[in-house]
Write a protein that holds these residues in place. Structure first.
Motif, PDB file in Angstrom:
ATOM      1  N   ILE A  95       0.843  -1.193   0.000  1.00 15.85           N
ATOM      2  CA  ILE A  95       0.000   0.000   0.000  1.00 15.85           C
ATOM      3  C   ILE A  95       0.879   1.245   0.000  1.00 15.85           C
ATOM      4  O   ILE A  95       1.789   1.385   0.821  1.00 15.85           O
ATOM      5  CB  ILE A  95      -0.917   0.026   1.249  1.00 15.85           C
ATOM      6  CG1 ILE A  95      -1.770  -1.250   1.322  1.00 15.85           C
ATOM      7  CG2 ILE A  95      -1.795   1.266   1.241  1.00 15.85           C
ATOM      8  CD1 ILE A  95      -2.737  -1.423   0.196  1.00 15.85           C
ATOM      9  N   ASP A  96       0.617   2.148  -0.920  1.00 11.19           N
ATOM     10  CA  ASP A  96       1.353   3.412  -0.981  1.00 11.19           C
ATOM     11  C   ASP A  96       0.781   4.365   0.062  1.00 11.19           C
ATOM     12  O   ASP A  96      -0.231   5.038  -0.171  1.00 11.19           O
ATOM     13  CB  ASP A  96       1.247   4.016  -2.382  1.00 11.19           C
ATOM     14  CG  ASP A  96       2.018   5.331  -2.516  1.00 11.19           C
ATOM     15  OD1 ASP A  96       2.695   5.732  -1.532  1.00 11.19           O
ATOM     16  OD2 ASP A  96       1.933   5.958  -3.590  1.00 11.19           O
ATOM     17  N   ARG A  97       1.433   4.423   1.210  1.00  6.10           N
ATOM     18  CA  ARG A  97       0.910   5.228   2.313  1.00  6.10           C
ATOM     19  C   ARG A  97       1.092   6.718   2.072  1.00  6.10           C
ATOM     20  O   ARG A  97       0.514   7.540   2.793  1.00  6.10           O
ATOM     21  CB  ARG A  97       1.585   4.808   3.618  1.00  6.10           C
ATOM     22  CG  ARG A  97       1.313   3.356   3.980  1.00  6.10           C
ATOM     23  CD  ARG A  97       1.984   2.956   5.263  1.00  6.10           C
ATOM     24  NE  ARG A  97       1.509   3.729   6.390  1.00  6.10           N
ATOM     25  CZ  ARG A  97       1.270   3.203   7.599  1.00  6.10           C
ATOM     26  NH1 ARG A  97       1.416   1.917   7.800  1.00  6.10           N
ATOM     27  NH2 ARG A  97       0.879   3.979   8.573  1.00  6.10           N
ATOM     28  N   SER A  98       1.885   7.084   1.064  1.00  6.81           N
ATOM     29  CA  SER A  98       2.069   8.510   0.760  1.00  6.81           C
ATOM     30  C   SER A  98       0.953   9.050  -0.133  1.00  6.81           C
ATOM     31  O   SER A  98       0.850  10.266  -0.334  1.00  6.81           O
ATOM     32  CB  SER A  98       3.421   8.731   0.074  1.00  6.81           C
ATOM     33  OG  SER A  98       3.430   8.151  -1.222  1.00  6.81           O
ATOM     34  N   PHE A  99       0.107   8.155  -0.644  1.00  8.59           N
ATOM     35  CA  PHE A  99      -0.957   8.610  -1.529  1.00  8.59           C
ATOM     36  C   PHE A  99      -1.948   9.461  -0.737  1.00  8.59           C
ATOM     37  O   PHE A  99      -2.400   9.066   0.341  1.00  8.59           O
ATOM     38  CB  PHE A  99      -1.673   7.410  -2.151  1.00  8.59           C
ATOM     39  CG  PHE A  99      -2.650   7.788  -3.231  1.00  8.59           C
ATOM     40  CD1 PHE A  99      -2.196   8.110  -4.502  1.00  8.59           C
ATOM     41  CD2 PHE A  99      -4.015   7.829  -2.974  1.00  8.59           C
ATOM     42  CE1 PHE A  99      -3.093   8.461  -5.510  1.00  8.59           C
ATOM     43  CE2 PHE A  99      -4.909   8.186  -3.971  1.00  8.59           C
ATOM     44  CZ  PHE A  99      -4.443   8.495  -5.241  1.00  8.59           C
TER      45      PHE A  99
END
Length: 265
Positions: A95-99
Motif C-alpha cells: 500500500i502506498d501510504r504517501s498517496f
C-alpha cells in the motif's frame, strides 16, 4: 494427485464441490517459478491457513488466485466465481501510504467493483462505509490521511474495505503481521464471522499457534506443496522442518521452469 478438501465439521450445510481448484499450477516471474506444480482444491466455506517459511510462495499463490499473476503452467479454476466474488487484502507493504487519500475514501474503494469508480456514493453507501469503520474500531478516523495510521490501524482499515466488498471468497496476505494482540484478536473475530457466514477464507500466516487455534485446514507451502489437510496433521515438526529445508535449498538463479508435473505427493 488431488489434495484433501476443506475440513468440514458435522452439521455444516455447504456444498462439497470445489470452489477453487489448482491443477498442476506453477506461478512465477519471468518464467522463474515461485510456486511449483500445485494441485488441490478448496471447498465453499473453508477456512484455510497458508503457511511456510519466508520466500515459500504464499504471496505469489494469492496473486494468482486474485488474477494479478497468470500461471506459467497449469490452471487455477474459479468455478462460478467472478472478479467481484473475491476480496483481496494485500500486505501493508504493497500500500502506498504517501498517496493523499483519507481513511473514509480508501475504505469506500471497496464498493468500486459493484458501483464503478465513478458511480458516486449515495446515502446507503455512506452508511455502509460508516458501519464498516465502526466494525473494525475506526470510528472517528474518517478524515485521517492513511499515511498517519499505525500498523494496527492500517490493518483495521484494510479489513473495513474487505467488509464492504461482501465477497464469497476472501484472500488475506499476512493480515496479522506486526500488529498488537488486541488488534489481532479483533480481526480474528471478523475472520470467524466470515467463516460462520460460510464465506471461504484463505490467509497467509506465520504464527503457528494462531493457525492451530483458529484454522481447521492448512496448506504448508515451500515453493511446492509439503502438506495440505487438517491443521493438526499438517503442522508436524517433520513437515515444518522439511519446508524449511526445501526453501533453503531453492536456487533463485535456477533456469526457467519446464512444464513437467511434479512427482511429489
Amino acid at each position: 494427485q488431488r489434495s484433501p478438501v476443506g475440513h468440514r465439521a458435522a452439521g455444516d450445510e455447504v456444498s462439497m464441490s470445489a470452489q477453487l481448484t489448482f491443477r498442476d499450477v506453477t506461478l512465477g516471474y519471468d518464467r522463474h517459478p515461485a510456486v511449483h506444480h500445485l494441485s488441490g482444491e478448496v471447498v465453499p466455506g473453508a477456512l484455510v491457513a497458508v503457511v511456510g517459511p519466508n520466500g515459500a510462495g504464499k504471496s505469489t499463490l494469492f496473486r494468482g488466485i486474485v488474477g494479478i499473476l497468470k500461471p506459467l503452467a497449469g490452471v487455477i479454476g474459479l468455478g462460478d466465481l467472478n472478479a467481484r466474488d473475491i476480496a483481496y487484502l494485500p500486505q501493508t507493504a504493497d500500500i502506498d501510504r504517501s498517496f493523499p487519500i483519507s481513511v473514509y475514501d480508501f475504505v469506500g474503494t471497496g464498493l468500486w467493483r459493484r458501483r464503478g469508480i465513478f458511480g458516486g456514493l449515495g446515502k446507503s453507501e455512506q452508511v455502509k462505509i460508516t458501519e464498516a469503520l465502526a466494525a473494525v474500531g475506526l470510528s472517528g478516523f474518517e478524515n485521517r490521511p492513511i499515511g498517519t495510521l499505525s500498523g494496527g490501524q492500517m490493518q483495521r482499515m484494510l479489513f473495513a474495505r474487505v467488509l464492504l466488498q461482501d465477497a464469497r471468497v476472501i484472500v488475506l496476505d499476512e493480515p496479522f503481521n506486526a500488529i498488537d494482540a488486541k488488534t489481532t484478536a479483533d480481526l480474528i473475530a471478523l475472520v470467524r464471522r466470515w467463516h460462520d457466514e460460510k464465506r471461504t477464507v484463505l490467509a497467509a500466516l506465520h504464527d503457528m499457534d494462531l493457525v492451530r487455534l483458529n484454522f481447521p485446514e492448512t496448506l504448508l507451502l515451500a515453493r511446492s506443496k509439503v502438506a495440505w489437510g487438517k491443521t493438526a496433521d499438517v503442522l508436524t515438526q517433520e513437515n515444518l522442518l522439511a519446508a524449511r529445508h526445501m526453501c533453503e535449498a531453492f536456487d533463485d538463479s535456477a533456469a526457467p521452469c519446464i512444464d513437467t508435473p511434479s512427482q511429489a505427493a
